[in-house]
Motif scaffolding. Structure first.
Motif, mmCIF file in Angstrom:
data_model
loop_
_atom_site.group_PDB
_atom_site.id
_atom_site.type_symbol
_atom_site.label_atom_id
_atom_site.label_comp_id
_atom_site.label_asym_id
_atom_site.label_seq_id
_atom_site.Cartn_x
_atom_site.Cartn_y
_atom_site.Cartn_z
ATOM 1 N N ILE A 154 -12.510 -26.811 -16.281
ATOM 2 C CA ILE A 154 -13.253 -25.595 -16.604
ATOM 3 C C ILE A 154 -13.086 -24.580 -15.485
ATOM 4 O O ILE A 154 -13.307 -24.883 -14.312
ATOM 5 C CB ILE A 154 -14.737 -25.916 -16.817
ATOM 6 N N GLY A 155 -12.667 -23.372 -15.865
ATOM 7 C CA GLY A 155 -12.515 -22.279 -14.920
ATOM 8 C C GLY A 155 -13.195 -21.029 -15.441
ATOM 9 O O GLY A 155 -13.715 -21.015 -16.571
ATOM 10 N N ILE A 194 -9.449 -26.153 -20.290
ATOM 11 C CA ILE A 194 -8.334 -26.971 -20.779
ATOM 12 C C ILE A 194 -8.906 -28.339 -21.113
ATOM 13 O O ILE A 194 -9.415 -29.037 -20.233
ATOM 14 C CB ILE A 194 -7.231 -27.134 -19.716
ATOM 15 N N LEU A 195 -8.841 -28.710 -22.379
ATOM 16 C CA LEU A 195 -9.302 -30.016 -22.825
ATOM 17 C C LEU A 195 -8.091 -30.881 -23.134
ATOM 18 O O LEU A 195 -7.193 -30.473 -23.881
ATOM 19 C CB LEU A 195 -10.174 -29.885 -24.079
ATOM 20 N N ILE A 204 -6.568 -20.507 -16.770
ATOM 21 C CA ILE A 204 -8.032 -20.476 -16.852
ATOM 22 C C ILE A 204 -8.651 -20.013 -15.531
ATOM 23 O O ILE A 204 -9.866 -20.100 -15.343
ATOM 24 C CB ILE A 204 -8.599 -21.854 -17.224
ATOM 25 N N GLY A 205 -7.817 -19.476 -14.637
ATOM 26 C CA GLY A 205 -8.292 -19.143 -13.306
ATOM 27 C C GLY A 205 -8.399 -20.397 -12.457
ATOM 28 O O GLY A 205 -8.033 -21.497 -12.887
ATOM 29 N N GLU A 206 -8.881 -20.263 -11.247
ATOM 30 C CA GLU A 206 -9.055 -21.441 -10.396
ATOM 31 C C GLU A 206 -10.161 -22.314 -10.975
ATOM 32 O O GLU A 206 -11.275 -21.838 -11.234
ATOM 33 C CB GLU A 206 -9.412 -21.034 -8.966
ATOM 34 N N TYR A 207 -9.853 -23.576 -11.200
ATOM 35 C CA TYR A 207 -10.846 -24.451 -11.834
ATOM 36 C C TYR A 207 -12.072 -24.598 -10.928
ATOM 37 O O TYR A 207 -11.991 -24.579 -9.704
ATOM 38 C CB TYR A 207 -10.235 -25.812 -12.168
ATOM 39 N N HIS A 249 -12.766 -17.674 -22.402
ATOM 40 C CA HIS A 249 -14.139 -17.661 -21.906
ATOM 41 C C HIS A 249 -15.163 -17.470 -23.012
ATOM 42 O O HIS A 249 -16.366 -17.652 -22.791
ATOM 43 C CB HIS A 249 -14.298 -16.564 -20.840
ATOM 44 N N ASN A 250 -14.719 -17.106 -24.204
ATOM 45 C CA ASN A 250 -15.604 -17.002 -25.361
ATOM 46 C C ASN A 250 -15.556 -18.259 -26.233
ATOM 47 O O ASN A 250 -16.048 -18.250 -27.363
ATOM 48 C CB ASN A 250 -15.236 -15.784 -26.205
ATOM 49 N N ASN A 251 -14.932 -19.311 -25.732
ATOM 50 C CA ASN A 251 -14.810 -20.591 -26.434
ATOM 51 C C ASN A 251 -13.942 -20.502 -27.682
ATOM 52 O O ASN A 251 -14.071 -21.308 -28.603
ATOM 53 C CB ASN A 251 -16.197 -21.143 -26.805
ATOM 54 N N GLN A 252 -13.031 -19.538 -27.695
ATOM 55 C CA GLN A 252 -12.084 -19.412 -28.795
ATOM 56 C C GLN A 252 -10.780 -20.129 -28.424
ATOM 57 O O GLN A 252 -10.257 -19.940 -27.325
ATOM 58 C CB GLN A 252 -11.795 -17.936 -29.095
#
Length: 331
Positions: free
Chosen positions: A238-239, A244-245, A140-143, A267-270
């Motif tokens: 979140i990144g 990641i949930l 997710i990249g750096e959080y 990033h599109n919430n998919q």
């Protein structure tokens, strides 16, 4: 096989409902004694020896390690006494109510060469190792932000978690999990905290509270705890590339299917990844402590880590109690 002989200080529900069954699932554990001022509550444990006095249990030479699920305000006293009697210690969270108390425990543990671990059992569930792998892979990249929420409905007005003199309060009870996940699982080391909360007018403890943490990179974390909201336990990272949930993150064992879930969204919430994990976090915690005792090792979650978590909680309460100070420098 060498058996590790356990004693339990108090007949607390968590000892009966969670720790005792896990000890009996271990091939290396033997529960030999319990100490309680309530003989009736102790008898239900079906343990060979019942002491009416905690000191009597600590004086028992047959006991190798003690589990301490006493009220928060008693953790320091009885951890130090256990260490001085040469007993290894599994101490229910939170380890203590101040950083100074944790340091006192640390001194006793080091001077008496015993193994000590604070019982954040959830960290031994394999879903959190998966979270670390995902973070390290830059999924997710750096959080940039962390959210944790742990709440449940406390309906007994006489519960010790509503008594300020015993270390009551939502942040001490369940908020410590979110702070632990932030600092020990995710690895965020904040430098500032602001805490807002609802102080119950009768009980004089926080029954709903939120801490906002900031680190030296400007990353933030929001940790919410409550004993008057529905049962929810999860954290989210979140990144820029997604989230990641971790659902049922702290008590997957009491979720409807007994699984902890790791859900990754882009990033599109998919949803791009959904994994469910079943594990025995209480047994894993016990076996890790057994390994440390038998092999002379220190737990991978050390007393220094405990000190860090308690420091963050302590500073959160300082912020809550001094509302004119919007942010408290941690270091």
């Amino acid at each position: 096989m060498k058996k590790i002989r356990w004693g339990i200080l108090s007949a607390a529900n968590i000892a009966y409902d969670q720790l005792l069954p896990a000890l009996r699932r271990s091939d290396r554990a033997e529960v030999v004694a319990i100490a309680s001022r309530s003989e009736g509550r102790a008898e239900r444990f079906n343990i060979p020896t019942i002491y009416k006095d905690y000191d009597q249990l600590l004086d028992d030479p047959t006991i190798d390690v003690v589990y301490i699920p006493l009220p928060n305000a008693l953790h320091t006293e009885w951890s130090i006494k256990a260490a001085m009697k040469g007993k290894h210690i599994l101490l229910e969270k939170p380890a203590a109510l101040t950083s100074a108390e944790v340091k006192d425990i640390q001194t006793a543990v080091l001077e008496n060469n015993v193994v000590f671990m604070e019982a954040f059992m959830y960290q031994f569930h394999k879903q959190h190792q998966r979270v670390k792998e995902l973070l390290n892979s830059n999924y997710i990249g750096e959080y940039l932000h962390v959210k944790a929420h742990f709440s449940w409905m406390l309906e007994d007005p006489n519960d010790i978690r509503l008594k300020p003199d015993l270390g009551g309060g939502a942040l001490w009870d369940v908020g410590c999990y979110g702070i632990h996940a932030m600092s020990q699982i995710i690895g965020m080391k904040p430098t500032k905290v602001t805490m807002a909360g609802k102080i119950h007018p009768e009980y004089k403890v926080d029954t709903l509270s939120t801490c906002i943490f900031t680190d030296d990179k400007g990353r933030t974390a929001e940790i919410t705890a409550s004993v008057e909201l529905p049962f929810i336990n999860r954290y989210e990272i979140i990144g820029p590339k997604g989230t990641i949930l971790v659902d049922s993150s702290f008590r997957p064992d009491v979720s409807p299917d007994h699984f902890g879930k790791v859900i990754v969204k882009d990033h599109n919430n998919q949803t791009v990844l959904y994994e469910a994990y079943e594990d025995d976090q209480y047994l894993n915690q016990i076996e890790h402590l057994h390994d440390c005792i038998i092999n002379g090792l220190q737990p991978r979650y050390s007393i220094e880590d405990s000190l860090q978590v308690i420091h963050y909680i302590e500073k959160g309460y300082e912020s809550l109690n001094n509302s004119s100070v919007k942010q408290e420098l941690l270091y």
